[in-house]
Write a protein that holds these residues in place. Sequence first.
Motif, PDB file in Angstrom:
ATOM      1  N   UNK A 187       0.824  -1.204   0.000  1.00  0.00           N
ATOM      2  CA  UNK A 187       0.000   0.000   0.000  1.00  0.00           C
ATOM      3  C   UNK A 187       0.859   1.256   0.000  1.00  0.00           C
ATOM      4  N   UNK A 188       2.030   1.144   0.642  1.00  0.00           N
ATOM      5  CA  UNK A 188       2.920   2.300   0.709  1.00  0.00           C
ATOM      6  C   UNK A 188       3.824   2.413  -0.517  1.00  0.00           C
ATOM      7  N   UNK A 189       4.003   1.303  -1.226  1.00  0.00           N
ATOM      8  CA  UNK A 189       4.924   1.302  -2.364  1.00  0.00           C
ATOM      9  C   UNK A 189       4.372   2.154  -3.497  1.00  0.00           C
ATOM     10  N   UNK A 190       5.233   2.838  -4.234  1.00  0.00           N
ATOM     11  CA  UNK A 190       4.770   3.634  -5.373  1.00  0.00           C
ATOM     12  C   UNK A 190       4.218   2.738  -6.461  1.00  0.00           C
ATOM     13  N   UNK A 191       3.372   3.254  -7.336  1.00  0.00           N
ATOM     14  CA  UNK A 191       2.841   2.439  -8.438  1.00  0.00           C
ATOM     15  C   UNK A 191       3.977   1.869  -9.280  1.00  0.00           C
ATOM     16  N   UNK A 192       3.815   0.617  -9.696  1.00  0.00           N
ATOM     17  CA  UNK A 192       4.854  -0.017 -10.504  1.00  0.00           C
ATOM     18  C   UNK A 192       4.912   0.620 -11.885  1.00  0.00           C
ATOM     19  N   UNK A 193       6.101   0.643 -12.433  1.00  0.00           N
ATOM     20  CA  UNK A 193       6.300   1.212 -13.756  1.00  0.00           C
ATOM     21  C   UNK A 193       5.776   0.240 -14.823  1.00  0.00           C
ATOM     22  N   UNK A 194       4.679   0.579 -15.470  1.00  0.00           N
ATOM     23  CA  UNK A 194       4.108  -0.265 -16.506  1.00  0.00           C
ATOM     24  C   UNK A 194       4.351   0.307 -17.905  1.00  0.00           C
ATOM     25  N   UNK A 195       5.138   1.373 -17.998  1.00  0.00           N
ATOM     26  CA  UNK A 195       5.411   2.005 -19.287  1.00  0.00           C
ATOM     27  C   UNK A 195       6.373   1.126 -20.089  1.00  0.00           C
ATOM     28  N   UNK A 196       6.070   0.914 -21.346  1.00  0.00           N
ATOM     29  CA  UNK A 196       6.967   0.134 -22.204  1.00  0.00           C
ATOM     30  C   UNK A 196       8.313   0.846 -22.316  1.00  0.00           C
ATOM     31  N   UNK A 197       9.367   0.071 -22.174  1.00  0.00           N
ATOM     32  CA  UNK A 197      10.706   0.633 -22.278  1.00  0.00           C
ATOM     33  C   UNK A 197      11.473   0.068 -23.466  1.00  0.00           C
ATOM     34  N   UNK A 198      10.939  -0.963 -24.099  1.00  0.00           N
ATOM     35  CA  UNK A 198      11.613  -1.596 -25.220  1.00  0.00           C
ATOM     36  C   UNK A 198      10.706  -2.613 -25.875  1.00  0.00           C
ATOM     37  N   UNK A 199      11.302  -3.532 -26.627  1.00  0.00           N
ATOM     38  CA  UNK A 199      10.523  -4.500 -27.399  1.00  0.00           C
ATOM     39  C   UNK A 199      10.671  -5.924 -26.906  1.00  0.00           C
ATOM     40  N   UNK A 200      11.467  -6.162 -25.888  1.00  0.00           N
ATOM     41  CA  UNK A 200      11.762  -7.534 -25.464  1.00  0.00           C
ATOM     42  C   UNK A 200      10.667  -8.095 -24.563  1.00  0.00           C
ATOM     43  N   UNK A 201      10.329  -9.363 -24.794  1.00  0.00           N
ATOM     44  CA  UNK A 201       9.513 -10.120 -23.854  1.00  0.00           C
ATOM     45  C   UNK A 201      10.448 -10.714 -22.795  1.00  0.00           C
ATOM     46  N   UNK A 202       9.979 -10.744 -21.551  1.00  0.00           N
ATOM     47  CA  UNK A 202      10.817 -11.280 -20.476  1.00  0.00           C
ATOM     48  C   UNK A 202       9.969 -12.091 -19.514  1.00  0.00           C
ATOM     49  N   UNK A 203      10.615 -13.051 -18.870  1.00  0.00           N
ATOM     50  CA  UNK A 203       9.985 -13.877 -17.857  1.00  0.00           C
ATOM     51  C   UNK A 203      10.934 -13.963 -16.665  1.00  0.00           C
ATOM     52  N   UNK A 204      10.425 -13.662 -15.480  1.00  0.00           N
ATOM     53  CA  UNK A 204      11.218 -13.762 -14.254  1.00  0.00           C
ATOM     54  C   UNK A 204      10.900 -15.100 -13.608  1.00  0.00           C
ATOM     55  N   UNK A 205      11.918 -15.966 -13.500  1.00  0.00           N
ATOM     56  CA  UNK A 205      11.723 -17.334 -13.027  1.00  0.00           C
ATOM     57  C   UNK A 205      12.603 -17.568 -11.807  1.00  0.00           C
ATOM     58  N   UNK A 206      12.012 -18.114 -10.762  1.00  0.00           N
ATOM     59  CA  UNK A 206      12.756 -18.354  -9.527  1.00  0.00           C
ATOM     60  C   UNK A 206      12.655 -19.822  -9.130  1.00  0.00           C
ATOM     61  N   UNK A 207      13.571 -20.210  -8.262  1.00  0.00           N
ATOM     62  CA  UNK A 207      13.529 -21.553  -7.675  1.00  0.00           C
ATOM     63  C   UNK A 207      13.516 -21.429  -6.158  1.00  0.00           C
ATOM     64  N   UNK A 208      12.574 -22.129  -5.514  1.00  0.00           N
ATOM     65  CA  UNK A 208      12.553 -22.189  -4.055  1.00  0.00           C
ATOM     66  C   UNK A 208      12.298 -23.633  -3.643  1.00  0.00           C
ATOM     67  N   UNK A 209      12.093 -23.847  -2.355  1.00  0.00           N
ATOM     68  CA  UNK A 209      11.923 -25.205  -1.847  1.00  0.00           C
ATOM     69  C   UNK A 209      10.481 -25.517  -1.460  1.00  0.00           C
ATOM     70  N   UNK A 210       9.547 -24.739  -2.012  1.00  0.00           N
ATOM     71  CA  UNK A 210       8.152 -24.970  -1.696  1.00  0.00           C
ATOM     72  C   UNK A 210       7.318 -25.100  -2.968  1.00  0.00           C
TER      73      UNK A 210
END
Length: 425
Positions: A187-210
């Motif tokens: 609620x306190x965090x500023x709005x996320x930047x949703x403005x296009x900055x380029x043409x690349x598609x990206x996926x953020x992938x993580x590994x955890x133990x759950x």
Amino acid sequence: MSSRNNNNHWTGGNRIELLENGEQFFPRVFDAIRKARREVIVETFILFEDKVGLQLHAAMREAAQRGVKIDLMIDGFGSPDLSREFIEGLTSAGVKVRVFDPGQRFMGQRLNVFRRMHRKIVVVDGERAFVGGINYSADHLLDFGPKAKQDYAVELAGPIVGEIHQFVLRAIALGGKGAGWFRRRLKLAPPENQVRAGEADAMFVTRDNRRHTNDIERQYRAAIRAARKRIVIANAYFFPGYLLIKELRRAARRGVDVRLVLQGEPDMPIVKTAASMLYHHLLHAGVRIYEYCDRPLHGKVALMDDRWSTVGSSNLDPLSLSLNLEANVIVRDAAFNQVLWERMDRLMQHSCKQVEAADLASEWSGWRLVRSFFVFHILRWYPALLGRLPRHAPRLTPAEATDLASRRDSGRSDSAGGATRTEAA
């Protein structure tokens, strides 16, 4: 191992730049911190109190003193030797320093060696992010000498940064103050930047133990299965599971140009020994293997065909694939893929030795048969076996409540701490 609640998805409109070694990475990160307006979050496995660590210290301290909210998370095993002065210099300026599973020493040794926080992430103002394999230590700079590491990271701008920002906020919350704190922080965090900055598609992938126990490995396997032209994997610690090895062999046999760039001058001899146990199996299927010989390879990057690429913290070994907390960015963009291919091609052409089947001919064939039998079964079963190790709930502890500051009191030198800690620990 299954991956539940898999939320991996492509996000478009991003700008992604490859950064090679500390010479490119550190100035970008330190400059971003110095220019931060609201918030900086840093996660790292290793932070040493050397010239690089002191520059990060100065940048974070200066930003905190002018009102920027700074969160630093370090791993208790990877970064055990920071002095009391170093920690207090940050906390006195308002930096929140948290330690992932600090653990205790027994006979001078730390026992909490498994399930480490191995990610390397920076998020600045929810608008700019860095993800990769580079730690904050002088051995990522060429002037460190023959043992300087060869490594990579990416700088990101665009909508994908919002997803990375939410992830690191959640990591702080779930490791410390809980979900209620996380909701209040959003609620306190500023709005996320949703403005296009380029043409690349990206996926953020993580590994955890759950819930995401094998997401990164599954993305690798899917890309290998889809490859029709080329596969290049440069990975410092290479001893993947049976399924990934099988996909590489299948790709080579259907005519894909499959190349592995592995360590030829390893920081630990066992790394090369483990990888070389797979050489016969891979070469026989048509996989080409290159050993990087200039200095220790520390990178964790790959590209498939002309669009798919990945850069991150995850090795292709038992620790990264079955135990550690990891983060990779996967990119779908022809321009980025071409840049990474040019860097990898330059490495293979000028800094690598290609391993030929004749180089291995001196090995006794009977021993090779026995060894292959055991390697096959290790690769087939180790993910499930390692998954049975205790899955302790990760703890984030304020640095002042840990024993991290004991190094100077016990007379251990900065250089000794920096020289002995290795990534595979």
